[in-house]
Write an enzyme that holds these catalytic residues in place. Sequence first.
Site, PDB file in Angstrom:
ATOM      1  N   ARG A  62       0.861  -1.187   0.000  1.00 22.99           N
ATOM      2  CA  ARG A  62       0.000   0.000   0.000  1.00 22.99           C
ATOM      3  C   ARG A  62       0.891   1.229   0.000  1.00 22.99           C
ATOM      4  O   ARG A  62       1.671   1.468   0.927  1.00 22.99           O
ATOM      5  CB  ARG A  62      -0.923  -0.001   1.213  1.00 22.99           C
ATOM      6  CG  ARG A  62      -1.999  -1.062   1.148  1.00 22.99           C
ATOM      7  CD  ARG A  62      -3.080  -0.744   0.140  1.00 22.99           C
ATOM      8  NE  ARG A  62      -4.030   0.229   0.656  1.00 22.99           N
ATOM      9  CZ  ARG A  62      -5.003   0.783  -0.066  1.00 22.99           C
ATOM     10  NH1 ARG A  62      -5.131   0.482  -1.339  1.00 22.99           N
ATOM     11  NH2 ARG A  62      -5.837   1.635   0.481  1.00 22.99           N
ATOM     12  N   ASP A  65     -13.897   2.815   6.384  1.00 22.63           N
ATOM     13  CA  ASP A  65     -14.432   2.510   5.050  1.00 22.63           C
ATOM     14  C   ASP A  65     -15.106   1.146   5.099  1.00 22.63           C
ATOM     15  O   ASP A  65     -14.747   0.212   4.377  1.00 22.63           O
ATOM     16  CB  ASP A  65     -13.314   2.540   4.019  1.00 22.63           C
ATOM     17  CG  ASP A  65     -13.838   2.742   2.596  1.00 22.63           C
ATOM     18  OD1 ASP A  65     -15.067   2.773   2.413  1.00 22.63           O
ATOM     19  OD2 ASP A  65     -13.007   2.860   1.672  1.00 22.63           O
ATOM     20  N   ASN A 110     -14.598  -3.715   0.449  1.00 24.95           N
ATOM     21  CA  ASN A 110     -13.263  -3.685   1.033  1.00 24.95           C
ATOM     22  C   ASN A 110     -12.965  -4.951   1.829  1.00 24.95           C
ATOM     23  O   ASN A 110     -12.111  -4.948   2.721  1.00 24.95           O
ATOM     24  CB  ASN A 110     -13.103  -2.470   1.948  1.00 24.95           C
ATOM     25  CG  ASN A 110     -12.890  -1.187   1.164  1.00 24.95           C
ATOM     26  OD1 ASN A 110     -12.382  -1.214   0.045  1.00 24.95           O
ATOM     27  ND2 ASN A 110     -13.291  -0.071   1.734  1.00 24.95           N
ATOM     28  N   ASP A 157      -8.253  -1.653   3.621  1.00 22.74           N
ATOM     29  CA  ASP A 157      -8.471  -0.207   3.525  1.00 22.74           C
ATOM     30  C   ASP A 157      -8.864   0.428   4.861  1.00 22.74           C
ATOM     31  O   ASP A 157     -10.042   0.699   5.123  1.00 22.74           O
ATOM     32  CB  ASP A 157      -9.524   0.110   2.460  1.00 22.74           C
ATOM     33  CG  ASP A 157      -9.005  -0.123   1.050  1.00 22.74           C
ATOM     34  OD1 ASP A 157      -7.833  -0.556   0.923  1.00 22.74           O
ATOM     35  OD2 ASP A 157      -9.734   0.117   0.090  1.00 22.74           O
ATOM     36  N   GLU A 214      -7.561   3.469   5.946  1.00 19.99           N
ATOM     37  CA  GLU A 214      -7.064   4.849   5.980  1.00 19.99           C
ATOM     38  C   GLU A 214      -8.046   5.826   6.624  1.00 19.99           C
ATOM     39  O   GLU A 214      -7.649   6.925   7.033  1.00 19.99           O
ATOM     40  CB  GLU A 214      -6.694   5.323   4.571  1.00 19.99           C
ATOM     41  CG  GLU A 214      -7.837   5.373   3.585  1.00 19.99           C
ATOM     42  CD  GLU A 214      -7.333   5.507   2.152  1.00 19.99           C
ATOM     43  OE1 GLU A 214      -6.097   5.540   1.951  1.00 19.99           O
ATOM     44  OE2 GLU A 214      -8.166   5.576   1.248  1.00 19.99           O
TER      45      GLU A 214
END
Length: 364
Positions: free
Chosen positions: A67, A233, A238, A251, A253
């Site tokens: 990532r 998220d 995801n 994911d 973030e």
Amino acid sequence: MATAPRPRTTTRDPGDLARRLTAWLGTRLPGAEATGVTVPASNGMSSETLLFDIDHPRTPVRACALRLAADPAAYTVFPEYDMARQYRTLRLVAEHTDVPVPRTLWLEDDPGPLGAPFFVMARAEGRVPPDVMPYTYEGSWLYTATDAERERLEAATIGLLARLHDQVPVGEARFLTLPGEGDALRRHVTAQRAYYAWVIDGLARSPLIEAAFDRLEQLWPRDSGDPVLNWGDARIGNIVYDGFDPVAVLDWEMAALAPREVDLGWTIYLHRFFHDLTTGSGQRGLPGLLRRDRVEARYARLTGHTPRDMDFYTLYAALRHAIVMLRIAYRQAYFGEADVPGDPDALILHHDSLRAMVQGSYRY
């Protein structure tokens, strides 16, 4: 709004990345080589993902995913990318829960090797409900599944959210506290206001987004409850599934300390976003999947916490998604992939449903 079929997701050269990745890998595993480096077609427009294999006899993991923070010169979707924060979150979840997350291998804070900070993790094998074309369209593996199979996926998905919220010690997740004044919910919304201000800096404002912020204040919960670690998220797109069982949650973030309902509202609304797009094109969609009433009831049974003020939290999810959509649309215009209309609200794909939610006429 005239757009290209698929917005670009990277401005980087895959071949250059592969060469630089092999050079960096040799500093962690002398003699190792990164092979089969690919940028998946499903790459998002935020942090970028590279897939590769490690060729080395003593590698801890062979199949890897990397990532990489977005290129700051590429009109990024978010103002900053804290890869160390994401890496720390993944390790926290792995340490304290049975929620399936990829095994983390290395964190690189130095932007020198690949042009931005990144981390490496083990690659999960399985399948993901696609965004393009959305899994709600005829022909996707989730669309062609049986009702019982979709029920299994839904139950497992809400189950992992419940375990995440219940199992992570809040004290260990304090590094995810958002800046600002007030409780966790007020800080979360304040951060979204700041994000919106960044998105429209020097550009047209969105009357619809601003009306949604005003409506949030009218619906503000009397008691938002104690914060928990939110995935951020939280949507099935995801998650990597083996059959219909989650094997990797991806994911992180947007992870933060926030009320449980922030994640629940996002899970419910993001499915509705894809479902509404599908029915708008004349297809049936998946109306029985992730229905709000069922998600709330299932979560309450699993945790003992009955979700509250969900009109607020589903509107908040739609509002947050609208800000992201607006930024992506302006990004497309920046790269010459879209024409900006006179009405900036037209840039928001779900403007009709968001307006209905602001007016209180949206029906799940």
